[in-house]
Design a protein around this motif. Structure first.
Motif, PDB file in Angstrom:
ATOM      1  N   GLY A 153       0.835  -1.377  -0.058  1.00 27.37           N
ATOM      2  CA  GLY A 153       0.031   0.413   0.016  1.00 27.37           C
ATOM      3  C   GLY A 153       0.735   1.316   0.329  1.00 27.37           C
ATOM      4  O   GLY A 153       0.660   2.273   0.370  1.00 27.37           O
ATOM      5  N   ASP A 154       2.379   1.054  -0.440  1.00 29.73           N
ATOM      6  CA  ASP A 154       2.982   2.429  -0.490  1.00 29.73           C
ATOM      7  C   ASP A 154       2.903   3.056  -1.977  1.00 29.73           C
ATOM      8  O   ASP A 154       4.230   2.012  -3.044  1.00 29.73           O
ATOM      9  N   TYR A 155       1.790   3.765  -1.875  1.00 30.52           N
ATOM     10  CA  TYR A 155       1.766   4.213  -3.643  1.00 30.52           C
ATOM     11  C   TYR A 155       2.464   4.861  -3.901  1.00 30.52           C
ATOM     12  O   TYR A 155       3.410   4.889  -5.018  1.00 30.52           O
ATOM     13  N   GLN A 156       3.204   5.781  -2.993  1.00 24.32           N
ATOM     14  CA  GLN A 156       3.987   6.904  -4.028  1.00 24.32           C
ATOM     15  C   GLN A 156       5.043   6.345  -4.187  1.00 24.32           C
ATOM     16  O   GLN A 156       6.168   6.548  -5.005  1.00 24.32           O
ATOM     17  N   LYS A 157       5.683   5.517  -2.878  1.00 19.73           N
ATOM     18  CA  LYS A 157       7.321   4.587  -3.416  1.00 19.73           C
ATOM     19  C   LYS A 157       6.981   3.825  -4.654  1.00 19.73           C
ATOM     20  O   LYS A 157       7.741   4.163  -5.514  1.00 19.73           O
ATOM     21  N   SER A 158       5.443   3.843  -5.054  1.00 19.47           N
ATOM     22  CA  SER A 158       5.720   2.143  -5.772  1.00 19.47           C
ATOM     23  C   SER A 158       5.810   3.325  -7.610  1.00 19.47           C
ATOM     24  O   SER A 158       6.334   2.800  -8.665  1.00 19.47           O
ATOM     25  N   LEU A 159       4.949   4.497  -7.144  1.00 20.27           N
ATOM     26  CA  LEU A 159       4.364   5.031  -8.925  1.00 20.27           C
ATOM     27  C   LEU A 159       6.298   5.291  -8.680  1.00 20.27           C
ATOM     28  O   LEU A 159       6.588   5.911 -10.229  1.00 20.27           O
ATOM     29  N   ALA A 160       7.228   5.581  -8.244  1.00 25.04           N
ATOM     30  CA  ALA A 160       8.660   6.511  -8.346  1.00 25.04           C
ATOM     31  C   ALA A 160       9.035   5.221  -9.157  1.00 25.04           C
ATOM     32  O   ALA A 160      10.148   5.489 -10.093  1.00 25.04           O
ATOM     33  N   ASP A 161       9.151   4.370  -8.680  1.00 27.82           N
ATOM     34  CA  ASP A 161       9.652   3.207  -9.125  1.00 27.82           C
ATOM     35  C   ASP A 161       9.184   2.803 -10.776  1.00 27.82           C
ATOM     36  O   ASP A 161      10.125   2.404 -11.562  1.00 27.82           O
ATOM     37  N   CYS A 162       8.132   2.400 -10.980  1.00 32.48           N
ATOM     38  CA  CYS A 162       7.274   2.822 -11.469  1.00 32.48           C
ATOM     39  C   CYS A 162       8.311   3.396 -12.919  1.00 32.48           C
ATOM     40  O   CYS A 162       8.570   3.012 -14.403  1.00 32.48           O
ATOM     41  N   GLN A 163       7.843   4.406 -12.778  1.00 31.77           N
ATOM     42  CA  GLN A 163       9.118   5.849 -13.392  1.00 31.77           C
ATOM     43  C   GLN A 163      10.390   5.290 -13.944  1.00 31.77           C
ATOM     44  O   GLN A 163      10.096   6.060 -14.578  1.00 31.77           O
ATOM     45  N   MET A 164      11.250   5.032 -13.027  1.00 33.68           N
ATOM     46  CA  MET A 164      11.742   4.854 -12.655  1.00 33.68           C
ATOM     47  C   MET A 164      12.081   3.281 -14.094  1.00 33.68           C
ATOM     48  O   MET A 164      13.494   3.726 -15.208  1.00 33.68           O
ATOM     49  N   VAL A 165      11.319   2.229 -13.956  1.00 28.44           N
ATOM     50  CA  VAL A 165      11.248   1.326 -14.653  1.00 28.44           C
ATOM     51  C   VAL A 165      11.657   1.977 -16.510  1.00 28.44           C
ATOM     52  O   VAL A 165      11.670   1.458 -17.194  1.00 28.44           O
ATOM     53  N   VAL A 166      10.289   3.157 -16.354  1.00 28.54           N
ATOM     54  CA  VAL A 166       9.853   3.321 -17.531  1.00 28.54           C
ATOM     55  C   VAL A 166      10.701   4.117 -18.338  1.00 28.54           C
ATOM     56  O   VAL A 166      11.340   4.253 -19.501  1.00 28.54           O
ATOM     57  N   GLN A 167      11.327   5.140 -17.634  1.00 25.76           N
ATOM     58  CA  GLN A 167      12.678   5.433 -17.346  1.00 25.76           C
ATOM     59  C   GLN A 167      13.654   4.394 -18.889  1.00 25.76           C
ATOM     60  O   GLN A 167      14.509   5.386 -19.201  1.00 25.76           O
ATOM     61  N   ILE A 168      14.052   3.658 -17.674  1.00 22.95           N
ATOM     62  CA  ILE A 168      14.929   2.954 -18.294  1.00 22.95           C
ATOM     63  C   ILE A 168      14.700   2.000 -19.752  1.00 22.95           C
ATOM     64  O   ILE A 168      15.366   2.140 -20.718  1.00 22.95           O
ATOM     65  N   ASN A 169      13.137   1.770 -19.825  1.00 23.28           N
ATOM     66  CA  ASN A 169      12.580   0.525 -20.514  1.00 23.28           C
ATOM     67  C   ASN A 169      11.093   1.209 -20.730  1.00 23.28           C
ATOM     68  O   ASN A 169      10.064   0.799 -20.140  1.00 23.28           O
ATOM     69  N   PRO A 170      11.279   1.867 -21.829  1.00 28.92           N
ATOM     70  CA  PRO A 170      10.101   2.619 -22.315  1.00 28.92           C
ATOM     71  C   PRO A 170       8.823   1.386 -22.746  1.00 28.92           C
ATOM     72  O   PRO A 170       7.453   2.234 -22.758  1.00 28.92           O
ATOM     73  N   ILE A 171       9.190   0.798 -22.876  1.00 29.26           N
ATOM     74  CA  ILE A 171       7.923  -0.008 -23.401  1.00 29.26           C
ATOM     75  C   ILE A 171       7.436  -1.626 -22.193  1.00 29.26           C
ATOM     76  O   ILE A 171       6.962  -1.635 -22.553  1.00 29.26           O
ATOM     77  N   HIS A 172       7.920  -1.217 -20.931  1.00 22.57           N
ATOM     78  CA  HIS A 172       7.746  -2.172 -20.040  1.00 22.57           C
ATOM     79  C   HIS A 172       6.154  -1.832 -19.678  1.00 22.57           C
ATOM     80  O   HIS A 172       5.558  -1.549 -19.527  1.00 22.57           O
ATOM     81  N   PHE A 173       4.889  -2.169 -20.687  1.00 17.10           N
ATOM     82  CA  PHE A 173       3.585  -2.082 -20.516  1.00 17.10           C
ATOM     83  C   PHE A 173       3.441  -3.096 -19.118  1.00 17.10           C
ATOM     84  O   PHE A 173       2.075  -2.151 -18.507  1.00 17.10           O
ATOM     85  N   GLY A 174       4.237  -3.566 -18.240  1.00 18.02           N
ATOM     86  CA  GLY A 174       3.872  -4.085 -16.413  1.00 18.02           C
ATOM     87  C   GLY A 174       4.214  -2.463 -16.040  1.00 18.02           C
ATOM     88  O   GLY A 174       2.981  -2.528 -14.746  1.00 18.02           O
ATOM     89  N   ALA A 175       4.967  -1.789 -15.902  1.00 22.22           N
ATOM     90  CA  ALA A 175       4.994  -0.748 -14.877  1.00 22.22           C
ATOM     91  C   ALA A 175       4.178   0.416 -15.572  1.00 22.22           C
ATOM     92  O   ALA A 175       3.956   1.291 -14.343  1.00 22.22           O
ATOM     93  N   LEU A 176       4.147  -0.161 -16.698  1.00 17.32           N
ATOM     94  CA  LEU A 176       2.939   1.395 -17.140  1.00 17.32           C
ATOM     95  C   LEU A 176       1.402   1.192 -16.214  1.00 17.32           C
ATOM     96  O   LEU A 176       0.787   1.718 -16.268  1.00 17.32           O
TER      97      LEU A 176
END
Length: 160
Positions: free
Chosen positions: A88-111
């Protein structure tokens, strides 16, 4: 990552045949998980076992160490995002998802994960945008289509 192989798999995600799409999805996930070889895969596996056992702090420590050691390993960030989302730590999860997409823009799981985080935070417009970006990559994803509809309803209901 072999960009020719990835590009051909991305095209298969748009195939009307569900079997072709499912096979391509599994192959893409395998490539992402194996990006850093056996070392990264073993730590991700260990962190998942720790998470399954309820040892969240230990799982987070393992993933954070892997991220520090290999900051360009998108799947390490994605697994930690999943861990944060699951507690339930959505802010930290969101920040990590944003890093994933920065590294791999096609990462549909992170999107997809970004969309879930935004929805959990009540930011439905942002959630819709994230789910739509995931749909550009996986146009047949029924779960993202459904979540767009749910968020659209909530967005029009409360205006966020």
């Amino acid at each position: 990552m072999d960009s020719l192989s990835i590009n051909s798999l991305l095209e298969e995600l748009k195939n009307p045949d569900a079997t072709v799409r499912d096979k391509a999805t599994r192959k893409i996930w395998r490539i992402w998980f194996q990006q850093k070889g056996i070392y990264g895969l073993e730590i991700i596996d260990r962190s998942q076992k720790l998470l399954d056992a309820g040892e969240i702090a230990e799982a987070e420590t393992a993933l954070t160490a892997l991220i520090k050691d290999q900051p360009d390993f998108a799947e390490a960030w994605n697994r930690r995002a999943f861990l944060y989302y699951s507690i339930g730590d959505y802010q930290k999860s969101l920040a990590d998802c944003q890093m994933v997409v920065q590294i791999n823009p096609i990462h549909f799981g992170a999107l997809h994960g970004m969309g879930l985080c935004y929805a959990a935070l009540g930011e439905y417009g942002e959630a819709i945008r994230a789910f739509k970006r995931a749909l550009e990559i996986q146009p047949y994803s029924l779960v993202n289509q459904k979540l767009i509809l749910e968020c659209t309803f909530r967005f029009s209901y409360d205006g966020r």
